[in-house]
Design a protein around this motif. Structure first.
Motif, PDB file in Angstrom:
ATOM      1  N   ARG A  47       0.812  -1.216   0.000  1.00 46.72           N
ATOM      2  CA  ARG A  47       0.000   0.000   0.000  1.00 46.72           C
ATOM      3  C   ARG A  47       0.850   1.273   0.000  1.00 46.72           C
ATOM      4  NH1 ARG A  47      -3.461  -1.303   3.769  1.00 46.72           N
ATOM      5  NH2 ARG A  47      -4.947  -2.051   2.259  1.00 46.72           N
ATOM      6  N   GLY A  48       1.918   1.311   0.719  1.00 44.31           N
ATOM      7  CA  GLY A  48       2.757   2.496   0.801  1.00 44.31           C
ATOM      8  C   GLY A  48       3.476   2.851  -0.490  1.00 44.31           C
ATOM      9  N   THR A  49       3.437   1.965  -1.476  1.00 39.80           N
ATOM     10  CA  THR A  49       4.135   2.220  -2.747  1.00 39.80           C
ATOM     11  C   THR A  49       3.200   2.602  -3.881  1.00 39.80           C
ATOM     12  OG1 THR A  49       4.037  -0.092  -3.501  1.00 39.80           O
ATOM     13  CG2 THR A  49       5.912   0.536  -2.111  1.00 39.80           C
ATOM     14  N   TRP A  50       1.905   2.592  -3.656  1.00 38.36           N
ATOM     15  CA  TRP A  50       0.933   2.799  -4.744  1.00 38.36           C
ATOM     16  C   TRP A  50       1.120   4.122  -5.460  1.00 38.36           C
ATOM     17  CZ3 TRP A  50      -4.273   0.948  -2.184  1.00 38.36           C
ATOM     18  CH2 TRP A  50      -4.187  -0.427  -1.941  1.00 38.36           C
ATOM     19  N   GLU A  51       1.468   5.160  -4.737  1.00 35.14           N
ATOM     20  CA  GLU A  51       1.635   6.486  -5.354  1.00 35.14           C
ATOM     21  C   GLU A  51       2.812   6.484  -6.327  1.00 35.14           C
ATOM     22  OE1 GLU A  51       0.234  10.079  -6.190  1.00 35.14           O
ATOM     23  OE2 GLU A  51      -0.657   8.911  -4.567  1.00 35.14           O
ATOM     24  N   GLY A  52       3.841   5.709  -6.028  1.00 34.27           N
ATOM     25  CA  GLY A  52       5.035   5.690  -6.859  1.00 34.27           C
ATOM     26  C   GLY A  52       5.061   4.605  -7.920  1.00 34.27           C
ATOM     27  N   LEU A  53       4.131   3.666  -7.863  1.00 36.34           N
ATOM     28  CA  LEU A  53       4.089   2.605  -8.874  1.00 36.34           C
ATOM     29  C   LEU A  53       3.335   3.083 -10.102  1.00 36.34           C
ATOM     30  CD1 LEU A  53       3.389  -0.602  -6.758  1.00 36.34           C
ATOM     31  CD2 LEU A  53       5.493   0.013  -7.946  1.00 36.34           C
ATOM     32  N   THR A  54       3.865   2.754 -11.265  1.00 32.63           N
ATOM     33  CA  THR A  54       3.292   3.206 -12.525  1.00 32.63           C
ATOM     34  C   THR A  54       2.548   2.080 -13.213  1.00 32.63           C
ATOM     35  OG1 THR A  54       5.116   4.764 -12.780  1.00 32.63           O
ATOM     36  CG2 THR A  54       3.868   4.230 -14.750  1.00 32.63           C
ATOM     37  N   VAL A  55       1.344   2.396 -13.664  1.00 32.64           N
ATOM     38  CA  VAL A  55       0.531   1.471 -14.454  1.00 32.64           C
ATOM     39  C   VAL A  55       0.559   1.980 -15.887  1.00 32.64           C
ATOM     40  CG1 VAL A  55      -1.774   0.507 -14.797  1.00 32.64           C
ATOM     41  CG2 VAL A  55      -0.957   0.981 -12.476  1.00 32.64           C
ATOM     42  N   VAL A  56       0.823   1.060 -16.816  1.00 33.09           N
ATOM     43  CA  VAL A  56       0.838   1.420 -18.233  1.00 33.09           C
ATOM     44  C   VAL A  56      -0.158   0.551 -18.989  1.00 33.09           C
ATOM     45  CG1 VAL A  56       3.238   2.226 -18.199  1.00 33.09           C
ATOM     46  CG2 VAL A  56       2.746  -0.150 -18.767  1.00 33.09           C
ATOM     47  N   GLU A  57      -0.474   0.984 -20.187  1.00 34.02           N
ATOM     48  CA  GLU A  57      -1.388   0.256 -21.070  1.00 34.02           C
ATOM     49  C   GLU A  57      -1.038  -1.229 -21.097  1.00 34.02           C
ATOM     50  OE1 GLU A  57      -4.381   0.194 -24.210  1.00 34.02           O
ATOM     51  OE2 GLU A  57      -3.712   1.952 -23.112  1.00 34.02           O
ATOM     52  N   GLY A  58      -2.045  -2.080 -20.872  1.00 35.96           N
ATOM     53  CA  GLY A  58      -1.860  -3.526 -20.943  1.00 35.96           C
ATOM     54  C   GLY A  58      -1.478  -4.202 -19.636  1.00 35.96           C
ATOM     55  N   ASP A  59      -1.234  -3.432 -18.577  1.00 33.38           N
ATOM     56  CA  ASP A  59      -0.855  -4.029 -17.293  1.00 33.38           C
ATOM     57  C   ASP A  59      -1.995  -4.867 -16.718  1.00 33.38           C
ATOM     58  OD1 ASP A  59       1.719  -3.108 -17.233  1.00 33.38           O
ATOM     59  OD2 ASP A  59       1.384  -1.591 -15.684  1.00 33.38           O
ATOM     60  N   ARG A  60      -1.613  -5.805 -15.844  1.00 37.08           N
ATOM     61  CA  ARG A  60      -2.559  -6.683 -15.155  1.00 37.08           C
ATOM     62  C   ARG A  60      -2.590  -6.326 -13.675  1.00 37.08           C
ATOM     63  NH1 ARG A  60      -0.331 -11.310 -14.675  1.00 37.08           N
ATOM     64  NH2 ARG A  60       1.649 -10.599 -15.430  1.00 37.08           N
ATOM     65  N   ILE A  61      -3.778  -6.062 -13.164  1.00 40.47           N
ATOM     66  CA  ILE A  61      -3.971  -5.717 -11.760  1.00 40.47           C
ATOM     67  C   ILE A  61      -4.905  -6.746 -11.139  1.00 40.47           C
ATOM     68  CG2 ILE A  61      -4.850  -3.969 -10.161  1.00 40.47           C
ATOM     69  CD1 ILE A  61      -4.350  -1.907 -12.470  1.00 40.47           C
ATOM     70  N   GLU A  62      -4.482  -7.305 -10.029  1.00 41.73           N
ATOM     71  CA  GLU A  62      -5.339  -8.226  -9.265  1.00 41.73           C
ATOM     72  C   GLU A  62      -5.661  -7.550  -7.943  1.00 41.73           C
ATOM     73  OE1 GLU A  62      -6.594 -11.182 -10.301  1.00 41.73           O
ATOM     74  OE2 GLU A  62      -5.583 -10.864 -12.224  1.00 41.73           O
ATOM     75  N   VAL A  63      -6.931  -7.559  -7.573  1.00 41.19           N
ATOM     76  CA  VAL A  63      -7.382  -6.896  -6.356  1.00 41.19           C
ATOM     77  C   VAL A  63      -8.114  -7.908  -5.488  1.00 41.19           C
ATOM     78  CG1 VAL A  63      -8.814  -5.047  -5.419  1.00 41.19           C
ATOM     79  CG2 VAL A  63      -7.633  -4.708  -7.600  1.00 41.19           C
ATOM     80  N   VAL A  64      -7.733  -7.952  -4.224  1.00 39.68           N
ATOM     81  CA  VAL A  64      -8.421  -8.802  -3.244  1.00 39.68           C
ATOM     82  C   VAL A  64      -9.086  -7.875  -2.244  1.00 39.68           C
ATOM     83  CG1 VAL A  64      -8.138 -10.550  -1.453  1.00 39.68           C
ATOM     84  CG2 VAL A  64      -6.729 -10.644  -3.510  1.00 39.68           C
ATOM     85  N   HIS A  65     -10.381  -8.080  -2.034  1.00 41.15           N
ATOM     86  CA  HIS A  65     -11.144  -7.265  -1.086  1.00 41.15           C
ATOM     87  C   HIS A  65     -11.181  -7.950   0.264  1.00 41.15           C
ATOM     88  CE1 HIS A  65     -12.940  -4.584  -4.142  1.00 41.15           C
ATOM     89  NE2 HIS A  65     -12.725  -5.620  -4.919  1.00 41.15           N
ATOM     90  N   PHE A  66     -10.945  -7.183   1.327  1.00 38.86           N
ATOM     91  CA  PHE A  66     -11.081  -7.700   2.679  1.00 38.86           C
ATOM     92  C   PHE A  66     -12.541  -7.643   3.060  1.00 38.86           C
ATOM     93  CE2 PHE A  66      -6.747  -5.764   2.820  1.00 38.86           C
ATOM     94  CZ  PHE A  66      -6.063  -6.967   2.847  1.00 38.86           C
ATOM     95  N   VAL A  67     -13.006  -8.713   3.714  1.00 40.06           N
ATOM     96  CA  VAL A  67     -14.391  -8.781   4.138  1.00 40.06           C
ATOM     97  C   VAL A  67     -14.415  -8.910   5.648  1.00 40.06           C
ATOM     98  CG1 VAL A  67     -16.535 -10.084   3.955  1.00 40.06           C
ATOM     99  CG2 VAL A  67     -15.036  -9.874   1.971  1.00 40.06           C
ATOM    100  N   GLY A  68     -15.171  -8.046   6.290  1.00 40.26           N
ATOM    101  CA  GLY A  68     -15.296  -8.110   7.748  1.00 40.26           C
ATOM    102  C   GLY A  68     -16.185  -9.269   8.154  1.00 40.26           C
ATOM    103  N   GLY A  69     -16.046  -9.655   9.385  1.00 34.73           N
ATOM    104  CA  GLY A  69     -16.870 -10.740   9.888  1.00 34.73           C
ATOM    105  C   GLY A  69     -16.194 -11.382  11.067  1.00 34.73           C
ATOM    106  N   GLY A  70     -16.836 -12.336  11.593  1.00 33.61           N
ATOM    107  CA  GLY A  70     -16.278 -13.008  12.750  1.00 33.61           C
ATOM    108  C   GLY A  70     -16.751 -14.440  12.821  1.00 33.61           C
TER     109      GLY A  70
END
Length: 81
Positions: A47-70
């Motif tokens: 997370r601390g590097t997102w501002e400095g990481l560059t995304v260019v045309e054709g890049d692949r991004i995988e996102v995992v969502h945190f889900v609350g619960g118990g």
């Protein structure tokens, strides 16, 4: 417009140029930074590097969502480990 793949689906990001900061791309996708983990082109993106990481045309991004619960049962689950 920039084209990227997010969780296996092609996305066209209107108004975004290539390159763009990962943080800006995630914002454009409407994702809340405090509830996701991200991988960019097969590499974990802390997370601390997102501002400095560059995304260019054709890049692949995988996102995992945190889900609350118990734990729904009577045990806290720790004694079973």
């Amino acid at each position: 417009m920039m084209r990227v793949t997010v969780n296996g689906q092609a996305k066209e990001l209107e108004g975004m140029g290539s390159p763009s900061a990962l943080s800006r791309v995630l914002e454009e996708l409407g994702l809340r930074a405090d509830r996701i983990a991200v991988e960019l082109n097969g590499e974990i993106a802390p997370r601390g590097t997102w501002e400095g990481l560059t995304v260019v045309e054709g890049d692949r991004i995988e996102v995992v969502h945190f889900v609350g619960g118990g734990w729904g049962g009577e045990s806290d689950g720790l004694s079973d480990v």
